[in-house]
Design a protein around this motif. Structure first.
Motif, PDB file in Angstrom:
ATOM      1  N   MET A   1       0.850  -1.197   0.000  1.00 38.32           N
ATOM      2  CA  MET A   1       0.000   0.000   0.000  1.00 38.32           C
ATOM      3  C   MET A   1       0.886   1.246   0.000  1.00 38.32           C
ATOM      4  SD  MET A   1      -2.777   1.235   2.857  1.00 38.32           S
ATOM      5  CE  MET A   1      -1.475   1.329   4.102  1.00 38.32           C
ATOM      6  N   GLU A   2       0.774   2.071  -1.026  1.00 37.79           N
ATOM      7  CA  GLU A   2       1.549   3.283  -1.149  1.00 37.79           C
ATOM      8  C   GLU A   2       0.746   4.450  -0.577  1.00 37.79           C
ATOM      9  OE1 GLU A   2       4.541   4.006  -2.063  1.00 37.79           O
ATOM     10  OE2 GLU A   2       5.194   1.993  -2.641  1.00 37.79           O
ATOM     11  N   LEU A   3       1.228   4.986   0.543  1.00 37.97           N
ATOM     12  CA  LEU A   3       0.534   6.108   1.157  1.00 37.97           C
ATOM     13  C   LEU A   3       0.550   7.335   0.255  1.00 37.97           C
ATOM     14  CD1 LEU A   3      -0.912   7.122   3.703  1.00 37.97           C
ATOM     15  CD2 LEU A   3       1.319   7.817   4.600  1.00 37.97           C
ATOM     16  N   SER A   4       1.626   7.469  -0.526  1.00 39.15           N
ATOM     17  CA  SER A   4       1.756   8.626  -1.407  1.00 39.15           C
ATOM     18  C   SER A   4       0.640   8.685  -2.445  1.00 39.15           C
ATOM     19  CB  SER A   4       3.111   8.604  -2.109  1.00 39.15           C
ATOM     20  OG  SER A   4       3.269   7.409  -2.868  1.00 39.15           O
ATOM     21  N   ALA A   5       0.102   7.514  -2.800  1.00 44.40           N
ATOM     22  CA  ALA A   5      -0.976   7.476  -3.784  1.00 44.40           C
ATOM     23  C   ALA A   5      -2.232   8.153  -3.268  1.00 44.40           C
ATOM     24  CB  ALA A   5      -1.277   6.026  -4.169  1.00 44.40           C
ATOM     25  N   TYR A   6      -2.357   8.205  -1.949  1.00 41.71           N
ATOM     26  CA  TYR A   6      -3.546   8.807  -1.336  1.00 41.71           C
ATOM     27  C   TYR A   6      -3.265  10.214  -0.793  1.00 41.71           C
ATOM     28  CZ  TYR A   6      -5.369   4.060  -1.528  1.00 41.71           C
ATOM     29  OH  TYR A   6      -5.788   2.833  -1.960  1.00 41.71           O
ATOM     30  N   LEU A   7      -2.087  10.742  -1.116  1.00 41.48           N
ATOM     31  CA  LEU A   7      -1.709  12.058  -0.604  1.00 41.48           C
ATOM     32  C   LEU A   7      -2.688  13.163  -0.991  1.00 41.48           C
ATOM     33  CD1 LEU A   7       0.339  13.605   1.061  1.00 41.48           C
ATOM     34  CD2 LEU A   7       1.709  13.939  -1.008  1.00 41.48           C
ATOM     35  N   PRO A   8      -3.166  13.216  -2.243  1.00 35.88           N
ATOM     36  CA  PRO A   8      -4.148  14.255  -2.585  1.00 35.88           C
ATOM     37  C   PRO A   8      -5.408  14.192  -1.721  1.00 35.88           C
ATOM     38  CG  PRO A   8      -3.241  13.277  -4.567  1.00 35.88           C
ATOM     39  CD  PRO A   8      -2.768  12.433  -3.425  1.00 35.88           C
ATOM     40  N   GLN A   9      -5.906  12.957  -1.476  1.00 33.43           N
ATOM     41  CA  GLN A   9      -7.078  12.803  -0.617  1.00 33.43           C
ATOM     42  C   GLN A   9      -6.766  13.221   0.816  1.00 33.43           C
ATOM     43  OE1 GLN A   9      -8.808   8.896  -0.779  1.00 33.43           O
ATOM     44  NE2 GLN A   9      -9.782   9.238  -2.757  1.00 33.43           N
ATOM     45  N   LEU A  10      -5.571  12.848   1.292  1.00 34.83           N
ATOM     46  CA  LEU A  10      -5.173  13.217   2.649  1.00 34.83           C
ATOM     47  C   LEU A  10      -5.148  14.730   2.818  1.00 34.83           C
ATOM     48  CD1 LEU A  10      -2.270  10.655   3.287  1.00 34.83           C
ATOM     49  CD2 LEU A  10      -4.443  10.760   4.516  1.00 34.83           C
ATOM     50  N   LEU A  11      -4.597  15.429   1.828  1.00 35.67           N
ATOM     51  CA  LEU A  11      -4.531  16.887   1.894  1.00 35.67           C
ATOM     52  C   LEU A  11      -5.926  17.496   1.827  1.00 35.67           C
ATOM     53  CD1 LEU A  11      -1.427  17.550  -0.417  1.00 35.67           C
ATOM     54  CD2 LEU A  11      -1.546  17.670   2.085  1.00 35.67           C
ATOM     55  N   SER A  12      -6.778  16.932   0.993  1.00 40.00           N
ATOM     56  CA  SER A  12      -8.151  17.434   0.880  1.00 40.00           C
ATOM     57  C   SER A  12      -8.905  17.259   2.187  1.00 40.00           C
ATOM     58  CB  SER A  12      -8.890  16.705  -0.248  1.00 40.00           C
ATOM     59  OG  SER A  12      -8.301  16.966  -1.497  1.00 40.00           O
ATOM     60  N   PHE A 142     -17.310  10.236   2.907  1.00 41.15           N
ATOM     61  CA  PHE A 142     -17.314   8.799   2.621  1.00 41.15           C
ATOM     62  C   PHE A 142     -18.245   8.417   1.479  1.00 41.15           C
ATOM     63  CE2 PHE A 142     -14.974   8.712   6.488  1.00 41.15           C
ATOM     64  CZ  PHE A 142     -14.238   7.543   6.444  1.00 41.15           C
ATOM     65  N   THR A 143     -18.926   9.366   0.909  1.00 41.40           N
ATOM     66  CA  THR A 143     -19.711   9.070  -0.291  1.00 41.40           C
ATOM     67  C   THR A 143     -19.102   9.730  -1.524  1.00 41.40           C
ATOM     68  OG1 THR A 143     -21.184  10.949   0.190  1.00 41.40           O
ATOM     69  CG2 THR A 143     -21.878   8.775   0.966  1.00 41.40           C
ATOM     70  N   ASP A 149     -12.625   0.899  -2.705  1.00 39.38           N
ATOM     71  CA  ASP A 149     -11.285   0.330  -2.817  1.00 39.38           C
ATOM     72  C   ASP A 149     -10.290   0.957  -1.844  1.00 39.38           C
ATOM     73  OD1 ASP A 149     -12.145  -1.287  -4.931  1.00 39.38           O
ATOM     74  OD2 ASP A 149     -11.734   0.288  -6.406  1.00 39.38           O
ATOM     75  N   THR A 150     -10.709   1.996  -1.138  1.00 42.86           N
ATOM     76  CA  THR A 150      -9.802   2.647  -0.192  1.00 42.86           C
ATOM     77  C   THR A 150      -9.544   1.716   0.989  1.00 42.86           C
ATOM     78  OG1 THR A 150     -10.708   4.816  -0.778  1.00 42.86           O
ATOM     79  CG2 THR A 150      -9.409   4.671   1.259  1.00 42.86           C
ATOM     80  N   VAL A 152      -8.871   0.099   4.610  1.00 43.06           N
ATOM     81  CA  VAL A 152      -9.342   0.512   5.926  1.00 43.06           C
ATOM     82  C   VAL A 152      -8.257   1.289   6.664  1.00 43.06           C
ATOM     83  CG1 VAL A 152     -10.112  -0.301   8.197  1.00 43.06           C
ATOM     84  CG2 VAL A 152     -10.990  -1.383   6.123  1.00 43.06           C
ATOM     85  N   ALA A 153      -6.992   0.872   6.482  1.00 43.50           N
ATOM     86  CA  ALA A 153      -5.887   1.563   7.150  1.00 43.50           C
ATOM     87  C   ALA A 153      -5.830   3.033   6.734  1.00 43.50           C
ATOM     88  CB  ALA A 153      -4.567   0.878   6.829  1.00 43.50           C
ATOM     89  N   ILE A 154      -6.078   3.295   5.465  1.00 45.96           N
ATOM     90  CA  ILE A 154      -6.087   4.673   4.977  1.00 45.96           C
ATOM     91  C   ILE A 154      -7.278   5.430   5.546  1.00 45.96           C
ATOM     92  CG2 ILE A 154      -6.328   6.124   2.924  1.00 45.96           C
ATOM     93  CD1 ILE A 154      -3.588   4.922   3.197  1.00 45.96           C
ATOM     94  N   GLN A 155      -8.402   4.756   5.621  1.00 46.16           N
ATOM     95  CA  GLN A 155      -9.588   5.398   6.196  1.00 46.16           C
ATOM     96  C   GLN A 155      -9.360   5.747   7.664  1.00 46.16           C
ATOM     97  OE1 GLN A 155     -13.473   3.668   5.101  1.00 46.16           O
ATOM     98  NE2 GLN A 155     -12.394   2.326   3.681  1.00 46.16           N
ATOM     99  N   LEU A 156      -8.613   4.890   8.378  1.00 49.95           N
ATOM    100  CA  LEU A 156      -8.278   5.184   9.767  1.00 49.95           C
ATOM    101  C   LEU A 156      -7.357   6.399   9.861  1.00 49.95           C
ATOM    102  CD1 LEU A 156      -7.714   1.572  11.184  1.00 49.95           C
ATOM    103  CD2 LEU A 156      -9.640   3.102  11.639  1.00 49.95           C
ATOM    104  N   VAL A 157      -6.458   6.528   8.892  1.00 50.52           N
ATOM    105  CA  VAL A 157      -5.594   7.711   8.855  1.00 50.52           C
ATOM    106  C   VAL A 157      -6.441   8.961   8.630  1.00 50.52           C
ATOM    107  CG1 VAL A 157      -3.760   8.894   7.585  1.00 50.52           C
ATOM    108  CG2 VAL A 157      -3.569   6.445   8.061  1.00 50.52           C
ATOM    109  N   TYR A 158      -7.441   8.859   7.766  1.00 46.30           N
ATOM    110  CA  TYR A 158      -8.357   9.978   7.560  1.00 46.30           C
ATOM    111  C   TYR A 158      -9.024  10.365   8.880  1.00 46.30           C
ATOM    112  CZ  TYR A 158      -8.108   8.904   2.524  1.00 46.30           C
ATOM    113  OH  TYR A 158      -7.678   8.679   1.237  1.00 46.30           O
ATOM    114  N   GLY A 159      -9.489   9.350   9.599  1.00 50.34           N
ATOM    115  CA  GLY A 159     -10.142   9.607  10.882  1.00 50.34           C
ATOM    116  C   GLY A 159      -9.203  10.256  11.878  1.00 50.34           C
ATOM    117  N   LEU A 160      -7.956   9.793  11.883  1.00 52.00           N
ATOM    118  CA  LEU A 160      -6.961  10.368  12.791  1.00 52.00           C
ATOM    119  C   LEU A 160      -6.736  11.846  12.486  1.00 52.00           C
ATOM    120  CD1 LEU A 160      -4.857   9.947  15.025  1.00 52.00           C
ATOM    121  CD2 LEU A 160      -3.221   9.297  13.246  1.00 52.00           C
TER     122      LEU A 160
END
Length: 213
Positions: A1-12, A142-143, A149-150, A152-160
């Motif tokens: 799992m590449e965290l960098s791939a989700y960086l745009p979502q993380l920033l948003s 979340f909609t 496909d996201t 769960v670990a990434i979703q937990l990071v979002y929650g954090l």
């Protein structure tokens, strides 16, 4: 799992979470009241309650209940009315309060009627957990931003990220409104301020009750 791939979502999500946290609402009014009237400790514990409640929203979002709430007018309405009733209850408590702020030598608010850490945490937790504004925020994330496909670990990071944004902001709010200089300046107006905040909480409760999904 590449965290960098989700960086745009993380920033948003980090940006949206910050805007969500600092926008005035029930959480802000409740923590302001607790910090000013009951002191810094109560304000910080209330902030911690808000931060913990974020994980409730995250849990039902990951479980798919967020989609159910989004599609169920009845379920959303039940949550909305319970949240509205709780805000009105908190506001009513403020209107009935007869205690006043005293100041101690440690330069912190020392209210004549203390609010326990457990009660402060509970107020923060319930206020946020039943806040339809926060529910709608998670529904939108979340909609729209989170796909099936996201991981769960990434979703937990979002929650954090969302939880920390709320916790840090409201701790700052608690620190500010419980500061000796601020409390000292407003001490003579404390009862008026508390009753005004009570009216605002009740008004927010009415507003929540009329909120559309």
């Amino acid at each position: 799992m590449e965290l960098s791939a989700y960086l745009p979502q993380l920033l948003s999500i980090a940006t949206l979470a910050t805007i969500m946290a600092i926008s005035p609402g029930a959480d802000f009014v409740m923590i302001t009241r607790n910090s000013l009237v009951y002191g810094r400790r109560a304000g910080v514990y209330s902030a911690l309650g808000v931060g913990l409640a974020i994980w409730i929203h995250l849990a039902y979002s990951i479980a798919g209940v967020a989609l159910l709430i989004a599609q169920s007018v009845v379920l959303f309405t039940v949550i909305k009315y319970i949240g509205a009733a709780y805000l009105i209850y908190l506001g009513y408590q403020s209107l009935r309060a007869k205690h006043h702020i005293a100041l101690d030598l440690a330069h912190e608010a020392a209210p004549s009627k203390a609010l326990s850490a457990c009660s402060a945490l509970r107020q923060g937790f319930i206020t946020n957990a039943l806040n339809p504004k926060t529910t709608l925020f998670f529904l939108s994330i979340f909609t729209q931003l989170v796909s099936a496909d996201t991981p769960v670990a990434i979703q937990l990071v979002y929650g954090l990220i969302i939880s920390l944004a709320h916790l840090l902001w409201f701790v700052l709010v608690a620190m500010f409104f419980s500061h000796f200089a601020f409390v000292h300046a407003l001490q003579r107006y404390q009862r008026l301020i508390e009753k005004t905040l009570g009216v605002i909480l009740m008004g927010l409760g009415v507003r929540v009750a009329t909120l559309s999904q």
